[in-house]
Design a protein around this motif. Structure first.
Motif, PDB file in Angstrom:
ATOM      1  N   GLU A   1      24.003  -3.757  52.598  1.00 26.85           N
ATOM      2  CA  GLU A   1      23.262  -2.976  53.594  1.00 26.85           C
ATOM      3  C   GLU A   1      21.756  -3.194  53.434  1.00 26.85           C
ATOM      4  O   GLU A   1      21.029  -3.350  54.421  1.00 26.85           O
ATOM      5  CB  GLU A   1      23.604  -1.489  53.442  1.00 26.85           C
ATOM      6  N   TYR A   2      21.281  -3.213  52.195  1.00 26.78           N
ATOM      7  CA  TYR A   2      19.863  -3.471  51.910  1.00 26.78           C
ATOM      8  C   TYR A   2      19.449  -4.827  52.476  1.00 26.78           C
ATOM      9  O   TYR A   2      18.413  -4.959  53.144  1.00 26.78           O
ATOM     10  CB  TYR A   2      19.626  -3.414  50.396  1.00 26.78           C
TER      11      TYR A   2
ATOM     12  N   SER B   1      26.128  -1.195  49.230  1.00 27.74           N
ATOM     13  CA  SER B   1      24.738  -0.793  49.451  1.00 27.74           C
ATOM     14  C   SER B   1      23.789  -1.983  49.354  1.00 27.74           C
ATOM     15  O   SER B   1      22.780  -2.050  50.056  1.00 27.74           O
ATOM     16  CB  SER B   1      24.326   0.320  48.483  1.00 27.74           C
TER      17      SER B   1
ATOM     18  N   ARG C   1      21.135   0.382  40.592  1.00 33.07           N
ATOM     19  CA  ARG C   1      21.795   1.508  41.263  1.00 33.07           C
ATOM     20  C   ARG C   1      22.581   1.079  42.514  1.00 33.07           C
ATOM     21  O   ARG C   1      23.197   1.908  43.176  1.00 33.07           O
ATOM     22  CB  ARG C   1      20.779   2.580  41.603  1.00 33.07           C
ATOM     23  N   GLU C   2      22.557  -0.222  42.851  1.00 34.44           N
ATOM     24  CA  GLU C   2      23.256  -0.718  44.037  1.00 34.44           C
ATOM     25  C   GLU C   2      24.676  -1.181  43.695  1.00 34.44           C
ATOM     26  O   GLU C   2      24.905  -1.747  42.637  1.00 34.44           O
ATOM     27  CB  GLU C   2      22.493  -1.892  44.663  1.00 34.44           C
ATOM     28  N   ASP C   3      25.607  -0.958  44.616  1.00 34.84           N
ATOM     29  CA  ASP C   3      26.923  -1.571  44.530  1.00 34.84           C
ATOM     30  C   ASP C   3      26.987  -2.635  45.625  1.00 34.84           C
ATOM     31  O   ASP C   3      26.012  -2.859  46.347  1.00 34.84           O
ATOM     32  CB  ASP C   3      28.045  -0.543  44.658  1.00 34.84           C
TER      33      ASP C   3
END
Length: 195
Positions: free
Chosen positions: A168-169, A165, A160-162
């Protein structure tokens, strides 16, 4: 009992390629630094590039110790254990390098992993290891264990990450950009994916 091999081929190559789990070990140069030992899995995330070179996909996780140690000194050992069939342990001692997503070699290296969708796992780098010594040992004390399949949790979590994101994680984690011992880890922000 143990034997040293000049290259990764034949029976030795078949043994390595048949195993869904291997371990990586690295350490910083500092004598009081943290030694890192990590299990690696997911079918299709490991490849033998030639008789002395192997590679694996470095996916999202809670730290980047292996990457940090390789950036500092390049030392790495990979290990496979026979949990089924005849007992055996194989170790590849060598020099490793993390190839990051903005490296010109990245796309060609990634083509060597056709059996996995790396976009579902937060691909950070490809670790390339050049073997300096390849050895096996008996493995008589390694227990029998059965492989039931890959866990789906990693793919479900990071699919679910692009790029934004995921970057950022990584930035929020304490030991991604800097190792436990303060060494440079994963370069952030994460370069855009070329896949």
């Amino acid at each position: 009992m143990g034997k040293t091999y000049e290259r990764i081929d034949g029976r030795l190559r078949s043994f390595i390629e048949a195993h869904p789990l291997f371990f990586t070990a690295t350490a910083p140069l500092s004598g009081d630094g943290t030694v890192n030992l990590s299990p690696k899995g997911l079918r299709g995330s490991f490849a033998i590039l030639d008789e002395l070179t192997v590679a694996y996909l470095d996916f999202a996780g809670s730290n980047a110790e292996t990457v940090a140690h390789l950036r500092e000194n390049g030392r790495i050992t990979l290990m496979w254990c026979a949990f089924q069939g005849p007992p055996n342990i194989v170790r590849v001692h060598g020099r490793g390098e993390p190839v990051f997503r903005d490296d010109p070699r990245f796309k060609e290296l990634l083509s060597r992993f056709p059996d996995i969708d790396p976009t579902a796992h937060g691909l950070r780098a490809i670790v390339v290891v050049t073997a300096e010594q390849v050895r096996d040992s008996c493995g008589y004390a390694v227990p029998y264990m059965a492989y039931e399949g890959d866990r789906e949790l990693h793919g479900k979590r990071f699919a679910r990450e692009d790029d934004a994101s995921l970057s950022e994680y990584f930035t929020k984690k304490d030991h991604i950009a800097t190792s436990l011992d303060g060494l440079p880890g994963l370069p952030l922000p994460l370069p855009p994916s070329t896949i």
